[in-house]
Design a protein around this motif. Sequence first.
Motif, mmCIF file in Angstrom:
data_model
loop_
_atom_site.group_PDB
_atom_site.id
_atom_site.type_symbol
_atom_site.label_atom_id
_atom_site.label_comp_id
_atom_site.label_asym_id
_atom_site.label_seq_id
_atom_site.Cartn_x
_atom_site.Cartn_y
_atom_site.Cartn_z
ATOM 1 N N UNK A 164 27.649 17.533 -38.427
ATOM 2 C CA UNK A 164 28.721 17.670 -39.612
ATOM 3 C C UNK A 164 28.028 18.061 -41.026
ATOM 4 N N UNK A 165 28.383 18.933 -41.464
ATOM 5 C CA UNK A 165 28.131 19.346 -42.900
ATOM 6 C C UNK A 165 29.030 18.622 -43.828
ATOM 7 N N UNK A 166 28.341 18.055 -44.657
ATOM 8 C CA UNK A 166 29.310 17.328 -46.094
ATOM 9 C C UNK A 166 28.915 17.726 -47.268
ATOM 10 N N UNK A 167 30.020 18.141 -48.281
ATOM 11 C CA UNK A 167 29.756 18.651 -49.491
ATOM 12 C C UNK A 167 30.672 18.081 -50.274
ATOM 13 N N UNK A 168 29.990 17.342 -51.410
ATOM 14 C CA UNK A 168 30.391 16.457 -52.645
ATOM 15 C C UNK A 168 30.593 17.575 -53.708
ATOM 16 N N UNK A 169 31.773 17.553 -54.093
ATOM 17 C CA UNK A 169 31.945 18.318 -55.676
ATOM 18 C C UNK A 169 32.713 17.291 -56.642
ATOM 19 N N UNK A 170 32.184 17.137 -57.751
ATOM 20 C CA UNK A 170 32.825 16.275 -58.655
ATOM 21 C C UNK A 170 33.658 17.401 -59.565
ATOM 22 N N UNK A 171 34.842 16.632 -60.102
ATOM 23 C CA UNK A 171 35.718 17.669 -61.122
ATOM 24 C C UNK A 171 35.844 16.848 -62.449
ATOM 25 N N UNK A 172 35.378 17.380 -63.439
ATOM 26 C CA UNK A 172 35.443 16.537 -64.745
ATOM 27 C C UNK A 172 36.654 16.583 -65.392
ATOM 28 N N UNK A 180 27.734 18.156 -56.107
ATOM 29 C CA UNK A 180 26.861 17.050 -56.489
ATOM 30 C C UNK A 180 25.923 16.582 -55.184
ATOM 31 N N UNK A 181 26.257 17.093 -54.202
ATOM 32 C CA UNK A 181 25.617 16.477 -53.044
ATOM 33 C C UNK A 181 25.659 17.607 -51.718
ATOM 34 N N UNK A 182 24.838 17.858 -50.981
ATOM 35 C CA UNK A 182 25.182 18.711 -49.730
ATOM 36 C C UNK A 182 24.205 18.007 -48.800
ATOM 37 N N UNK A 183 24.837 17.683 -47.547
ATOM 38 C CA UNK A 183 23.911 17.000 -46.460
ATOM 39 C C UNK A 183 24.597 17.262 -45.118
ATOM 40 N N UNK A 184 23.773 16.892 -44.049
ATOM 41 C CA UNK A 184 24.351 16.945 -42.824
ATOM 42 C C UNK A 184 24.143 15.638 -42.146
ATOM 43 N N UNK A 185 24.912 15.439 -41.268
ATOM 44 C CA UNK A 185 24.698 13.998 -40.414
ATOM 45 C C UNK A 185 25.340 14.270 -38.977
ATOM 46 N N UNK A 333 34.044 17.948 -45.053
ATOM 47 C CA UNK A 333 33.239 17.903 -43.789
ATOM 48 C C UNK A 333 33.532 18.916 -42.838
ATOM 49 N N UNK A 334 32.418 19.770 -42.398
ATOM 50 C CA UNK A 334 32.699 20.857 -41.608
ATOM 51 C C UNK A 334 31.839 20.444 -40.187
ATOM 52 N N UNK A 335 32.546 20.774 -39.105
ATOM 53 C CA UNK A 335 31.730 20.601 -37.836
ATOM 54 C C UNK A 335 30.998 21.830 -37.760
ATOM 55 N N UNK A 336 29.715 21.574 -37.657
ATOM 56 C CA UNK A 336 28.736 22.642 -37.444
ATOM 57 C C UNK A 336 28.346 22.981 -35.546
ATOM 58 N N UNK A 337 28.662 21.692 -35.149
ATOM 59 C CA UNK A 337 28.430 21.936 -33.521
ATOM 60 C C UNK A 337 28.583 20.649 -32.885
ATOM 61 N N UNK A 338 28.788 20.938 -31.597
ATOM 62 C CA UNK A 338 28.978 19.744 -30.739
ATOM 63 C C UNK A 338 28.271 19.716 -29.440
#
Length: 348
Positions: A164-172, A180-185, A333-338
């Motif tokens: 799974x890819x995660x992308x965090x976005x902050x809105x002021x 603010x952050x991009x990662x996969x787990x 969160x986006x599913x990249x693969x199974x």
Amino acid sequence: MKEALALVAAVCAVSLSGAAAAAQQAPHAAASISGTVVAVETGEPLPFSVVALLPVFSRRFTDQTGAFTFAGVAPGTYHLLARQIGYTPLDTVLAVLADSAPVLRIALSHVAIQLPPVTVTGKTTCGTAGPVGAPELAAVFDQLLENARRFELLADSFPHRFRIERIFTTVDRQGRNEVSQVDTFERESSFRWPYRPGRIVGPPTGPLNNDRLVRLPSLSDFADSTFVDAHCFRLVGRDTLAGSTFIRVDFAPVAALRSTDVEGAAYLDPVTYQIRYTTVRLTRPERGIPGVAAMVATIHFSEIAPGILLHDHVRSVETFAWSHTPAERIEEQRLLGVHFLRALIHPQ
């Protein structure tokens, strides 16, 4: 020997012992039962239906052609079940003789649920938990329950790993966005965080001890008696989401639950009755996460095989109450693969 038999979904019990009456040899030898699950209306196979021969053979998927086999069946009387989302279930009695090899054709009829007119009402108090009320709600909830049970069976029968890819976005406070952050787990299908009423917020984590995990409802929760007994359910009827029309079922925590929990809706395809979306809102978020005014999330489900659904996209929006913090934080969160540890589909 093999003899073709046909079953049509019904409530009554049907004895099939006569179909194998010619089997006289080895009265104590085990039988082998095979068959195919098909649609009554078209005769087409129903891939990945769920069958069981109780009490010995528990629930299992058919293959992608609707075929199944129970091998080594001792003579006796069994409870035969067949299930498919959007179809009337089969629940019947099967008498098995020794050394027989019946071939079954299980024909399931597509369900037709008469939905009530859509009524929009204000927020009501949840007093009696569970899917109680109109028979239409019970019928639709049965389909939601079958979605949930298939999800559980998939994890148990075909262990898999999500990436799974995660992308965090902050809105002021001026409405400006910043990633603010991009990662996969990765996460195993065996991962469990059981639902407990009013205990959906995890302990503080992170370098500053200011991050908290929030347990969003999973599809399997709709088959969990703890979750169902803590929520009321209401059939709204047909509703539109993301440009498509669905059957909408709302859920909300019982009034006695005073701590942070979840309310929302499940959206089912009006033809197949497969779940496509859930929307979730935290109730009383300030009691579980200081400084958070609201949190909403949308979860999308898609097919990875006929009738086999997984969530492939989650979007949550966290709204902060304090003026010295960002206005919102968005997590996608986006599913990249199974990766299945055991093959789900076999070559024909």
